[in-house]
Write a protein that holds these residues in place. Structure first.
Motif, short mmCIF file in Angstrom:
data_model
loop_
_atom_site.label_atom_id
_atom_site.label_comp_id
_atom_site.label_asym_id
_atom_site.label_seq_id
_atom_site.Cartn_x
_atom_site.Cartn_y
_atom_site.Cartn_z
N GLU A 63 24.56 -39.03 30.64
CA GLU A 63 24.28 -38.01 29.63
C GLU A 63 24.45 -36.59 30.16
O GLU A 63 24.25 -35.61 29.43
N ILE A 64 24.83 -36.44 31.43
CA ILE A 64 24.93 -35.12 32.03
C ILE A 64 25.98 -34.25 31.34
O ILE A 64 25.72 -33.09 31.04
N GLY A 65 27.13 -34.80 31.06
CA GLY A 65 28.18 -34.02 30.38
C GLY A 65 27.69 -33.45 29.07
O GLY A 65 27.88 -32.26 28.76
N ALA A 66 27.03 -34.27 28.27
CA ALA A 66 26.50 -33.81 26.98
C ALA A 66 25.43 -32.74 27.17
O ALA A 66 25.36 -31.77 26.41
N GLN A 67 24.60 -32.90 28.18
CA GLN A 67 23.54 -31.91 28.43
C GLN A 67 24.13 -30.58 28.86
O GLN A 67 23.67 -29.52 28.43
N VAL A 68 25.15 -30.61 29.70
CA VAL A 68 25.82 -29.37 30.11
C VAL A 68 26.36 -28.66 28.88
O VAL A 68 26.14 -27.45 28.70
N ARG A 69 27.05 -29.40 28.02
CA ARG A 69 27.61 -28.79 26.81
C ARG A 69 26.51 -28.22 25.91
O ARG A 69 26.67 -27.15 25.32
N ALA A 70 25.39 -28.91 25.82
CA ALA A 70 24.29 -28.44 24.98
C ALA A 70 23.67 -27.16 25.53
O ALA A 70 23.16 -26.33 24.76
N ALA B 20 34.05 -22.20 30.51
CA ALA B 20 35.21 -22.96 30.98
C ALA B 20 34.81 -23.90 32.12
O ALA B 20 35.18 -25.08 32.13
N ALA B 21 34.04 -23.37 33.09
CA ALA B 21 33.59 -24.20 34.21
C ALA B 21 32.63 -25.29 33.73
O ALA B 21 32.65 -26.42 34.25
N GLY B 22 31.80 -24.98 32.74
CA GLY B 22 30.88 -25.97 32.18
C GLY B 22 31.63 -27.10 31.50
O GLY B 22 31.25 -28.28 31.61
N ASP B 23 32.71 -26.75 30.79
CA ASP B 23 33.53 -27.79 30.16
C ASP B 23 34.15 -28.70 31.21
O ASP B 23 34.22 -29.92 31.02
N VAL B 24 34.59 -28.12 32.32
CA VAL B 24 35.20 -28.93 33.38
C VAL B 24 34.18 -29.88 33.99
O VAL B 24 34.43 -31.09 34.10
N ILE B 25 33.02 -29.36 34.39
CA ILE B 25 32.02 -30.24 35.01
C ILE B 25 31.53 -31.30 34.03
O ILE B 25 31.30 -32.45 34.41
N ALA B 26 31.42 -30.96 32.76
CA ALA B 26 31.01 -31.94 31.76
C ALA B 26 32.03 -33.07 31.69
O ALA B 26 31.66 -34.26 31.67
N ARG B 27 33.32 -32.73 31.68
CA ARG B 27 34.37 -33.76 31.65
C ARG B 27 34.35 -34.60 32.92
O ARG B 27 34.55 -35.82 32.87
N VAL B 28 34.12 -33.96 34.06
CA VAL B 28 34.06 -34.72 35.32
C VAL B 28 32.97 -35.77 35.23
O VAL B 28 33.20 -36.95 35.55
#
Length: 172
Positions: free
Chosen positions: A32-39, A121-129
């Motif tokens: 769930e980390i990717g979703a939390q970063v995006r949120a 932009a960096a948040g989108d990258v780490i979320a995808r990772v």
């Protein structure tokens, strides 16, 4: 007054609740980390539009802008570390001094609008990772030079504590 470098070993947050921000990192569900970063990205964007974005609450505490710059750089660093863990067997992470980075990159003088764009932009990258970590890869390991060993799962939990803690720091 300059900011005193943070030399604490924060890995304890993996085994107990943080009394400052309230997060129990071990409760973070890695998938769930990717979703939390995006949120959380809109919260950081809002921080960067505040009129007090450049003001330090006290001379020895970063301003909201400085914290946002740090979080942007944490997103980049942890994306690199997770990718290393997925690509290599038990990699040794390069050392990173957040305080030196803050000075060298002059966090306090950066443009909040540009920082917001870079942070998202960096948040989108780490979320995808994190979204792309395969189910059988969460136990892959990596190490810091101080001897701390992480799995992809615990590195993600440690990472989320950093982000949540800094949202707490800037009252967002």
């Amino acid at each position: 007054m300059s900011i005193e470098p943070d030399t604490k070993d924060w890995t304890w947050v993996l085994s107990q609740q943080c009394p400052e921000c309230g997060l129990t990192a071990s409760d973070v569900v890695p998938v769930e980390i990717g979703a939390q970063v995006r949120a959380d990205l809109p919260r950081w964007e809002a921080v960067l539009t505040r009129p007090d974005v450049r003001e330090r609450p006290s001379p020895d505490v970063w301003s909201p802008l400085e914290y946002a710059c740090h979080v942007r750089d944490v997103y980049v660093l942890f994306a690199e570390r997770v990718e290393l863990m997925l690509d290599q067997d038990d990699p040794l992470f390069a050392n990173w001094d957040q305080d030196v980075t803050a000075i060298e990159h002059d966090y306090a003088s950066q443009d909040p609008v540009a920082v917001a764009e870079e942070l998202v932009a960096a948040g989108d990258v780490i979320a995808r990772v994190f979204d792309n970590v395969a189910a059988d890869s969460w136990d892959r390991t990596g190490r810091r030079s101080d001897g701390s060993t992480f799995t992809a799962s615990t590195l993600g939990q440690y990472f989320m504590h950093d982000i949540v803690h800094h949202l707490h720091d800037v009252h967002a």
